[in-house]
Design a protein around this motif. Structure first.
Motif, short mmCIF file in Angstrom:
data_model
loop_
_atom_site.label_atom_id
_atom_site.label_comp_id
_atom_site.label_asym_id
_atom_site.label_seq_id
_atom_site.Cartn_x
_atom_site.Cartn_y
_atom_site.Cartn_z
N UNK A 47 1.13 4.18 7.49
CA UNK A 47 2.01 3.42 6.85
C UNK A 47 0.85 2.17 6.30
N UNK A 48 1.44 1.62 4.75
CA UNK A 48 1.25 0.23 3.81
C UNK A 48 1.63 -0.01 3.95
N UNK A 49 1.44 -1.70 3.32
CA UNK A 49 2.02 -2.16 2.75
C UNK A 49 2.98 -1.73 0.95
N UNK A 50 1.83 -0.84 0.79
CA UNK A 50 1.85 -0.70 -0.74
C UNK A 50 2.16 0.29 -0.68
N UNK A 51 2.44 1.62 -1.05
CA UNK A 51 2.21 2.34 -1.01
C UNK A 51 0.41 3.35 -1.79
N UNK A 89 8.99 -8.34 -0.63
CA UNK A 89 8.06 -10.41 -0.10
C UNK A 89 6.64 -9.61 -0.15
N UNK A 90 5.97 -8.28 0.70
CA UNK A 90 4.90 -7.52 0.23
C UNK A 90 4.86 -7.52 -0.76
N UNK A 91 5.52 -7.30 -2.08
CA UNK A 91 5.11 -7.31 -3.87
C UNK A 91 4.84 -8.43 -3.89
N UNK A 92 4.86 -9.36 -3.36
CA UNK A 92 5.19 -11.07 -4.57
C UNK A 92 3.80 -11.33 -3.12
N UNK A 93 4.04 -11.08 -2.45
CA UNK A 93 2.09 -11.58 -1.19
C UNK A 93 1.54 -10.75 -2.01
#
Length: 160
Positions: A47-51, A89-93
């Motif tokens: 799993x990752x925060x963004x692919x 939220x992960x994309x914004x970060x």
């Protein structure tokens, strides 16, 4: 009886199979390499925060990030694209931490579309989620609604 965890595992396997040809198309259209940014491992699935990290070909230089999604409807079926609030939220970060572009690439039934994150955009947030293919009570969560007019056709986008 099939557990909600088993249903989730099945959905992950299906998603990974759908992800590969879409990943390859993005690489070809944008003339980039997409690499997994693996941050943690959950069970047997990475799993990752963004692919993906968007990599300049022939280098290790990260030029941006892309989250790949798959939709079960045509592009214009709904007025808004629903995405998990925690994913946004992960994309914004990621955008704030890297100052690099972050995209949500979605393969709809009829066309491949891309939303480029813009920090000035603010979306409606609701407590909703899956209703038709609901796996468990956890499918009801905070979601954001990205207006479809903010998406652009993948084939018409050139990487920066």
């Amino acid at each position: 009886m099939v557990s909600s965890y088993t249903k989730l595992q099945h959905d992950c396997v299906v998603a990974e199979k759908q992800e590969k040809p879409f990943k390859e198309k993005i690489e070809k259209v944008w003339n980039v390499e997409l690499r997994k940014d693996i941050r943690q491992k959950v069970g047997s699935r990475n799993m990752s925060f963004i692919d993906f990290m968007v990599i300049k070909p022939g280098t290790n230089i990260v030029m941006g990030y892309v989250e790949i999604k798959s939709a079960t409807k045509n592009y214009k079926f709904y007025p808004d694209y629903v995405i998990d609030h925690s994913k946004m939220a992960k994309i914004r970060l990621k955008y704030l931490e890297s100052n690099k572009p972050v995209y949500v690439a979605t393969r709809f039934k009829d066309v491949d579309m891309v939303y480029e994150f813009n920090p000035t955009h603010s979306f409606r947030i609701e407590h909703k989620g899956r209703t038709i293919q609901k796996r468990s009570e956890y499918d009801q969560k905070e979601v954001e609604y990205i207006p479809m007019e903010l998406f652009r056709q993948l084939d018409k986008i050139k990487w920066r």
